[in-house]
Design a protein around this motif. Structure first.
Motif: not given
Length: 428
Positions: A401-412, A414-420
């Motif tokens: 949907i939004q191909p920015t290519g940025r990855r977030f640390d979901i496993e490390g 999850p809640q902080a990653a979702k907020a980011a």
């Protein structure tokens, strides 16, 4: 004389192949172990009178056979030993096309079908309508002498160089150790205790291909359990890609792995799979009780929630190796041409079409560890398979949907990653 030489020649070729755990077009395979012994007419019995054990079988071997029998496998006492012709073809370990065979123990035979137990520890039923995919003809069964086959097989195995041994095992979902052990158990059940003990000795002394160390007698049970768990885990993980196999059946198979092989390196993965599948089945049942309206009649949030739930049945197939499984290679999105299904597309495709309005709920689900029906792997000829999770799908859909290519640390975290992610994609 020439006829006899040809028969011997073909038989020797059969020894060059370790029997695969299932043939190319088996009509019915019972994966994993059975919870009960065969209760139908024992037409597969070679003799009603089982030959009693003698002192040529060690107490250690006898104990291992008792452990094996406790795994819920069929009783192999007195079973006929069959050879099945699979056709003429060339494998990775052959330099030219050759006749190929597999061997099984006959559990039961009726007028229309044969129930067998393979050396790969699977129960397979062949009916009169089961056709060999390579020959287009019914499978050919031939009873062979178990003792002679074991003698020839051991002679062949002892003649192999380490490299020859490695190459011939590529792509097999069952390992040599398990197959030889099942042969040994079959010998024990036929009163061939000397041959059974020779197989057990060979297994305990043969070096492992990875460690180059033999398991020894004391380590043989652990080695066997590890190989059995490896085979059943590989099979169970691959079968997520088949939507005809219900989650309840997959759950039972992982339960058996966790129950029968608790000390193996696959036990933790099996227990995790049991936990996830148990929850998913409960969710499936609760969802089925709801009155689900057509998507067109739902609010936007309801549509997104329903499609995210349906991602558990996303069914893409990986087509290249090395590579990865593209979740949009679902039959409903086209897939291979032979699988194309008309409609609005898979849940993943429909979520992409909804665009930015789906982002917030997709972000909330990026840590959903529910299994999909998509299986990826590094190579399909060894166990590198993994099931793509619903959360993985959500991340892929967000990137589409939004191909920015940025990855977030979901496993490390999850809640902080979702907020980011919400700040990055939604600005809040």
């Amino acid at each position: 004389m020439h006829h006899m030489l040809l028969l011997v020649f073909l038989c020797l070729f059969s020894l060059c192949l370790a029997c695969s755990d299932q043939s190319e077009s088996e009509p019915q395979v019972q994966n994993g172990t059975s919870n009960s012994a065969v209760t139908m007419t024992d037409a597969g019995k070679a003799s009603e009178q089982i030959i009693p054990a003698d002192q040529s079988l060690s107490a250690h071997s006898r104990a291992l056979f008792e452990w094996f029998d406790s795994l819920g496998v069929p009783n192999l006492d007195g079973r006929k030993y069959l050879q099945i012709y699979l056709g003429n073809y060339q494998t990775l370990r052959d330099d030219k096309e050759k006749p190929q065979y597999t061997n099984v123990f006959l559990l039961e035979s009726t007028g229309s079908e044969k129930k067998t137990f393979t050396l790969g520890m699977r129960t397979v039923i062949y009916s009169d309508e089961s056709l060999n995919m390579r020959t287009g003809e019914p499978y050919e069964f031939k009873e062979v002498d178990l003792r002679e086959d074991v003698i020839r097989r051991l002679k062949y195995l002892r003649s192999l160089t380490p490299e020859e041994d490695r190459v011939r095992l590529i792509g097999r979902t069952s390992r040599e150790l398990v197959e030889l052990f099942i042969l040994a158990r079959g010998c024990y059940g036929a009163g061939l205790n000397q041959e059974a003990e020779e197989l057990m000795t060979y297994m305990s002394e043969a070096p492992d291909l990875k460690t180059q160390e033999p398991p020894g007698k004391e380590g043989l049970q652990n080695a066997l359990a590890e190989e059995m768990a490896y085979s059943f885990m590989w099979s169970a993980v691959k079968d997520f890609s088949d939507p005809k196999i219900p989650r309840k059946e997959l759950l039972q198979r992982f339960r058996e792995i966790a129950k029968h092989y608790p000390q193996t390196s696959y036990a933790a993965r099996a227990r995790e799979s049991v936990e996830i599948l148990t929850r998913m089945i409960q969710e499936d049942e609760a969802h089925a009780q709801k009155k689900i309206r057509p998507l067109e009649e739902m609010t936007v949030r309801e549509q997104v929630a329903e499609l995210i739930f349906q991602l558990r049945d996303q069914n893409a197939t990986q087509h290249s190796q090395p590579g990865s499984c593209n979740i949009f290679d679902d039959p409903r999105d086209g897939g291979w041409l032979s699988q194309k299904v008309e409609g609005k597309g898979s849940p993943a495709t429909q979520l992409v079409k909804m665009g930015d309005v789906a982002l917030e709920q997709l972000i909330d689900a990026v840590d959903d560890n529910s299994f999909t029906r998509c299986v990826g792997y590094h190579r399909n000829f060894y166990f590198s398979h993994h099931v793509i999770r619903v959360g993985d799908c959500c991340q892929t859909i967000i990137d589409r949907i939004q191909p920015t290519g940025r990855r977030f640390d979901i496993e490390g975290d999850p809640q902080a990653a979702k907020a980011a992610m919400k700040v990055w994609y939604l600005g809040n």
